[in-house]
Scaffold this motif. Structure first.
Motif, PDB file in Angstrom:
ATOM      1  N   ILE A  66      -6.955   6.329   9.856  1.00 16.49           N
ATOM      2  CA  ILE A  66      -6.892   6.627   8.414  1.00 16.49           C
ATOM      3  C   ILE A  66      -6.330   8.032   8.196  1.00 16.49           C
ATOM      4  O   ILE A  66      -5.615   8.292   7.232  1.00 16.49           O
ATOM      5  CB  ILE A  66      -8.288   6.464   7.770  1.00 16.49           C
TER       6      ILE A  66
ATOM      7  N   SER B 148      -7.455   1.297  -0.860  1.00 13.19           N
ATOM      8  CA  SER B 148      -6.836   0.538   0.229  1.00 13.19           C
ATOM      9  C   SER B 148      -6.655  -0.915  -0.214  1.00 13.19           C
ATOM     10  O   SER B 148      -7.254  -1.361  -1.183  1.00 13.19           O
ATOM     11  CB  SER B 148      -7.736   0.595   1.460  1.00 13.19           C
TER      12      SER B 148
ATOM     13  N   SER C 244     -13.152  -0.419   0.531  1.00  6.78           N
ATOM     14  CA  SER C 244     -12.162  -0.217  -0.528  1.00  6.78           C
ATOM     15  C   SER C 244     -12.829   0.191  -1.843  1.00  6.78           C
ATOM     16  O   SER C 244     -12.267   0.976  -2.612  1.00  6.78           O
ATOM     17  CB  SER C 244     -11.332  -1.492  -0.708  1.00  6.78           C
TER      18      SER C 244
ATOM     19  N   GLN D 280      -4.167  -1.508  -4.153  1.00  6.70           N
ATOM     20  CA  GLN D 280      -3.409  -0.773  -3.129  1.00  6.70           C
ATOM     21  C   GLN D 280      -2.225   0.030  -3.644  1.00  6.70           C
ATOM     22  O   GLN D 280      -1.408   0.460  -2.857  1.00  6.70           O
ATOM     23  CB  GLN D 280      -2.967  -1.737  -2.026  1.00  6.70           C
TER      24      GLN D 280
ATOM     25  N   THR E 115     -13.630   3.866  -1.488  1.00 11.12           N
ATOM     26  CA  THR E 115     -12.407   4.670  -1.617  1.00 11.12           C
ATOM     27  C   THR E 115     -11.933   4.709  -3.077  1.00 11.12           C
ATOM     28  O   THR E 115     -11.466   5.749  -3.561  1.00 11.12           O
ATOM     29  CB  THR E 115     -11.326   4.115  -0.664  1.00 11.12           C
TER      30      THR E 115
ATOM     31  N   LEU F 230      -3.966   3.542   5.514  1.00  9.87           N
ATOM     32  CA  LEU F 230      -4.127   3.015   4.150  1.00  9.87           C
ATOM     33  C   LEU F 230      -2.829   3.089   3.357  1.00  9.87           C
ATOM     34  O   LEU F 230      -2.723   2.511   2.281  1.00  9.87           O
ATOM     35  CB  LEU F 230      -5.216   3.790   3.400  1.00  9.87           C
ATOM     36  N   GLU F 231      -1.849   3.847   3.888  1.00  6.77           N
ATOM     37  CA  GLU F 231      -0.623   4.108   3.119  1.00  6.77           C
ATOM     38  C   GLU F 231       0.605   3.397   3.674  1.00  6.77           C
ATOM     39  O   GLU F 231       1.717   3.590   3.189  1.00  6.77           O
ATOM     40  CB  GLU F 231      -0.358   5.620   3.083  1.00  6.77           C
TER      41      GLU F 231
ATOM     42  N   PHE G  74      -6.557  -2.640   6.433  1.00 10.18           N
ATOM     43  CA  PHE G  74      -7.515  -1.863   7.216  1.00 10.18           C
ATOM     44  C   PHE G  74      -8.428  -2.768   8.042  1.00 10.18           C
ATOM     45  O   PHE G  74      -8.654  -2.536   9.238  1.00 10.18           O
ATOM     46  CB  PHE G  74      -8.358  -0.963   6.297  1.00 10.18           C
TER      47      PHE G  74
ATOM     48  N   PRO H 191       0.821  -1.207   0.000  1.00  8.53           N
ATOM     49  CA  PRO H 191       0.000   0.000   0.000  1.00  8.53           C
ATOM     50  C   PRO H 191       0.863   1.269   0.000  1.00  8.53           C
ATOM     51  O   PRO H 191       1.947   1.272   0.558  1.00  8.53           O
ATOM     52  CB  PRO H 191      -0.806  -0.116   1.294  1.00  8.53           C
TER      53      PRO H 191
END
Lengths: 354, 354
Positions: free
Chosen positions: B25, A194, A237, A189, A240, B36-37, B236, A10
């Motif tokens: 998040i 996500s 996800s 990702q 998002t 998420l990153e 997540f 990610p």
């Protein structure tokens, strides 16, 4: 605190997407419910999945010959789903990197695999265009961008059999004639959302020729019939993704992103090429615009370089554990200024240690 | 705005879990990055998955004979993964509901299935305990709670072959002797986390007897070797699970939750039984403590009842589309006061229309 996030996935997502997805977890569309608590069969969610489908088709310029699916299991599950659904006898593959290699390994569990090119003995540093695709194969499989080693296919072959392409690490990063593909898959990702969701784009008429007894979750046709909600999908996800797809259009679509990605990549490759301390090992014409790999010419400087970038709030620059060295993943949402910042660090490092 | 969320899944989660997952998040653990990153191979995430694994084992009182996996694809993928990994010749199944029926359908693609009991001709309103499990079967499969119709197994059979149990809709809701199971699977979106993640709990010594060529993503052994990160997992949802598992322990673990769930269910069933306008069709001893289904005795009152609960900020009370009627899903995180509130509405409705 400004973090420069070069994670390979990610990885960095657009700021406004992150913010809105967090808000939706607290209160989704003013409903008083969390996005995590709404039914996947509610009108609200059906609208999300419809919107995401519509945006993908518009961004990629695809018509209704194609179905868009939002599945789970990552590219790794696709490595099996593709042969489950498309392989009767034999398929042809390009072996252009570690993940492509895994795709071949999985396909061999279902039938014969003809490897048309392997870059393995050259450490995957280039991708040949000099191969012939026999037209009696069930399909041709390739990987558009090889995340680990940092190569990218710039040209796709012409063939009458379906082209299946793993675009996990460069989907939505450039303009292509997407109608040339029979099936595209991409884990979310990197450029989209996500982790835990896979986008599959499939030309419907290539399906249904297999007489195998396919497990339902592995069957693209069943997912198409059920509009991606055969069972509960990754609601968060998918939502998002829909936000990122809107962001892509607001940025100016694939034309803009492609130019921007080329600009970021060129700046970074130019620095690597001119900097006395670093080198990139990929053939010029196959250099990836998404994952830029580079190595210190003198390995003993590693400790010093690591100290330098780590104290500047740069994260995710370590090369893949198979390769070592460095890898800057510069996906859509990575700002130009993060690339410029990294280049400044590299220049400073050269001044100090050259 | 207080919403009473009776959704069957995705469904209500603990307030503090929702809040903390949203915060993470925006800024994960003060790192300046979004959850998420972050990389799924970062120390931060490895700690999360380790913590979640540890908590599941502690809450369920399981030792290291068991492996805990965090996969994707929902129970539907498990319907195929179970026979892929465990079926050599023949397995025995209980047909106790729509999902159990689907599990049987998928298993038949891999070998012979002996259905030991089917509740189908009685609309799945009861679960027999009067069946014999032949010990030459590869495994015995059952569904502990049937979400759609609202039944729950209160007693599990004794057998020397591995018991495989789909606990998607009642995992972590009651104390059981979990060592009696060889494999437990549960999709996360009911009692645990956001949608898009499946928990698999497997006794390691039941694996490895199959000579089939298993696709890697379908192979439990490969996931165990890779500690659930064969490929990128649903970061997540695993994080959110870890938060819920902590919440479960803080509440007092399964003993407390079981008592609380029994209390909520009893209140609601008592109301249905004494209310002149409603009825529940499930045999007393099989009534689910998670999904309480009920019907209006006079169907023509439907419009009035729907109007009444909908204007009171109750959501998710519609019965499953296969059945009609009503279903109150009263999972761990649904507060007692929501059940009490629904009962008040039912009483008011009786006063008005009886």
């Amino acid at each position: 605190m400004k973090i420069h996030n070069f994670n390979a996935g990610p990885s960095v997502l657009p700021k406004e997407v992150v913010k809105k997805s967090a808000q939706s977890i607290i209160n989704f569309n003013g409903s008083g419910l969390s996005l995590l608590e709404i039914s996947h069969r509610s009108i609200d969610f059906l609208e999300i999945i419809e919107k995401a489908t519509f945006l993908i088709k518009r961004i990629m310029n695809l018509n209704d010959d194609y179905a868009i699916l939002f599945l789970q299991g990552g590219a790794t599950l696709q490595f099996s789903m593709v042969p489950y659904n498309l392989m009767n006898q034999e398929a042809s593959y390009l072996d252009t990197g570690f993940w492509a290699h895994n795709a071949i390994k999985e396909a061999k569990k279902f039938g014969k695999v003809k490897v048309l090119f392997s870059g393995k003995n050259k450490n995957y540093t280039y991708i040949s265009t000099n191969y012939h695709i026999p037209c009696d194969m069930d399909y041709f499989h390739c990987t558009s961008n090889n995340t680990i080693v940092g190569t990218q296919m710039k040209i796709f072959p012409r063939t009458s059999i379906p082209i299946v392409c793993d675009m996990s690490s460069d989907i939505f990063s450039r303009k292509l004639d997407f109608c040339q593909f029979g099936l595209i898959y991409a884990s979310a990702q990197k450029n989209v959302s996500s982790a835990g969701m896979t986008i599959v784009i499939v030309k419907k008429n290539i399906l249904g020729t297999i007489r195998k007894n396919i497990p339902s979750y592995m069957d693209y046709k069943i997912h198409i019939q059920n509009n991606s909600i055969l069972n509960t999908p990754n609601v968060f996800s998918i939502y998002t993704s829909m936000l990122t797809l809107k962001w892509i259009e607001n940025q100016g679509g694939l034309s803009f992103l492609e130019k921007n990605n080329q600009k970021k990549a060129k700046l970074l490759y130019d620095e690597i090429d001119q900097n006395n301390l670093f080198e990139n090992k990929i053939h010029q014409e196959n250099r990836s615009n998404m994952n830029v790999t580079f190595f210190l010419k003198e390995k003993n400087l590693e400790k010093e370089f690591n100290k330098m970038w780590k104290k500047e709030n740069i994260v995710g620059l370590d090369g893949h554990r198979y390769l070592g060295g460095y890898r800057a993943s510069i996906y859509n949402a990575l700002p130009l200024e993060s690339v410029q910042f990294l280049i400044e660090i590299m220049k400073e490092f050269e001044r100090k240690f050259s």
